[in-house]
Design a protein around this motif. Structure first.
Motif: not given
Lengths: 89, 270
Positions: A16-35
């Motif tokens: 579950s930790a690697s699922v968490a990491k992958e999901r976080l990387q996607i959402i964080v890069s998405h949010e950084r682009a919009e920030q």
């Protein structure tokens, strides 16, 4: 559950930790682009997507809107990924 | 020249106040003059964690409104003579902290102290903005858990754009990551994000890793900053973090699961 099933399930289960990491990387890069961009960006993106979809069938992720900042100016970068085989709607 | 440090996170309940209390006490123990300021208006708690809740007479808002002088509101720590606490107000009026008022108090604190530790409220509203605005350094407290990591990333973005340093075009706020409630056993089982995972996502220099430990709850129950519990894992981890903040290079401890001997495995429980 038999013992064989038990071990099979264990092996096939992704951490579950690697699922968490992958999901976080996607959402964080998405949010950084919009920030820091203007508040209308998500709306702009949504409306562009609707326009594109009138002509081509694309994924919701197909339209990317990024704002890049320089000292003196801002660049609005628009990226629309079309599917490999274009289908007429 | 004094330094202003904000302890922030975005998400609530990750250990900001625990960290503020320990960093302040650790710096004071190292000989610096330190003030620790509670910015959580309406939800004052730093006083409890520091064990001085019965000695609060005036608070931050009283000073801003001119009802009390700064030195009347500052509570001198009983354990460390060069440490003072400025408690938050329990008013429900969130507008009670004004930008001008906060700036005035921070400037007055600068005259007396080497380090001013600002304990931010959760969220990204007014209170946390005011706590972070004057910061030179920021310690982002994060749990190895998806919502906390995501919120930390949001907060890092705000530190880069909405602080005084950012507005003036000065050198950016120095950002540090402090990972708390870390459980090496769960990391090893693949159930918890590892310190490397979190670092890779947030890309901020790592100040320390505090292990999940009963000691933290016991210390707050007793009103003692964890860093003063010298013979415990969490206490030593905080002590390391304070030393690193002051420029010491110390290896990170408590990242591996303890290897249990045969007897430990037979009788040690979990």
């Amino acid at each position: 559950m038999g013992i064989v099933d038990f071990f099979r399930a264990r092996r096939n289960r992704r951490d579950s930790a690697s699922v968490a990491k992958e999901r976080l990387q996607i959402i964080v890069s998405h949010e950084r682009a919009e920030q820091g961009g203007p508040d209308y960006l998500p709306m702009l993106r949504q409306e562009l997507l609707e326009v594109v979809r009138r002509y081509v069938t694309v994924d919701p992720d197909a339209v990317r809107v990024d704002v890049e900042r320089d000292d003196s100016h801002e660049v609005l970068e628009l990226n629309i990924t079309l599917p490999e085989q274009q289908e007429e709607v | 020249m004094s330094r202003i440090v904000v302890i922030t996170s975005g998400k609530g309940g990750v250990g900001k106040t625990t960290t503020a209390a320990s960093l302040a006490s650790g710096l004071a123990r190292a000989g610096f003059k330190v003030a620790v300021v509670d910015f959580d208006v309406g939800l004052r708690n730093l006083d409890l964690v520091m064990g001085c809740e019965r000695r609060v007479v005036f608070d931050f808002v009283n000073v801003i409104n001119g009802d009390a002088r700064l030195n009347q509101a500052l509570i001198k720590d009983k354990r460390l003579g060069n440490l003072s606490i400025l408690p938050a107000s329990q008013t429900r009026d969130k507008e009670a902290l004004t930008e001008e008022g906060v700036e005035q108090v921070i400037n007055d604190l600068r005259d007396q102290f080497d380090y001013i530790i600002c304990d931010s409220p959760a969220g990204i509203e007014r209170g946390s903005h005011l706590a972070a605005y004057h910061a030179d350094d920021a310690i982002v407290v994060t749990n190895p858990e998806v919502s906390s990591v995501r919120d930390s990333d949001r907060v890092l973005g705000l530190l880069a754009s909405r602080t005084r340093r950012a507005e003036r075009g000065d050198a950016p706020v120095q950002e540090y990551l402090l990972l708390t409630r870390y459980d090496p056993q769960r990391v090893k089982r693949g159930d918890m994000l590892s310190v490397e995972d979190v670092q890779e996502i947030l890309a901020v220099s790592l100040l320390g890793v505090i292990p999940e430990s009963d000691v933290v709850l016991n210390a707050s129950n007793a009103g003692v900053p964890v860093v003063l519990e010298e013979n415990t894992d969490a206490g030593q981890a905080y002590d390391d973090a304070v030393a690193r903040y002051l420029g010491d290079e110390r290896p990170h401890r408590f990242l591996q699961t303890e290897r249990k001997g045969l007897l430990g495995r037979m009788f040690g429980g979990s």
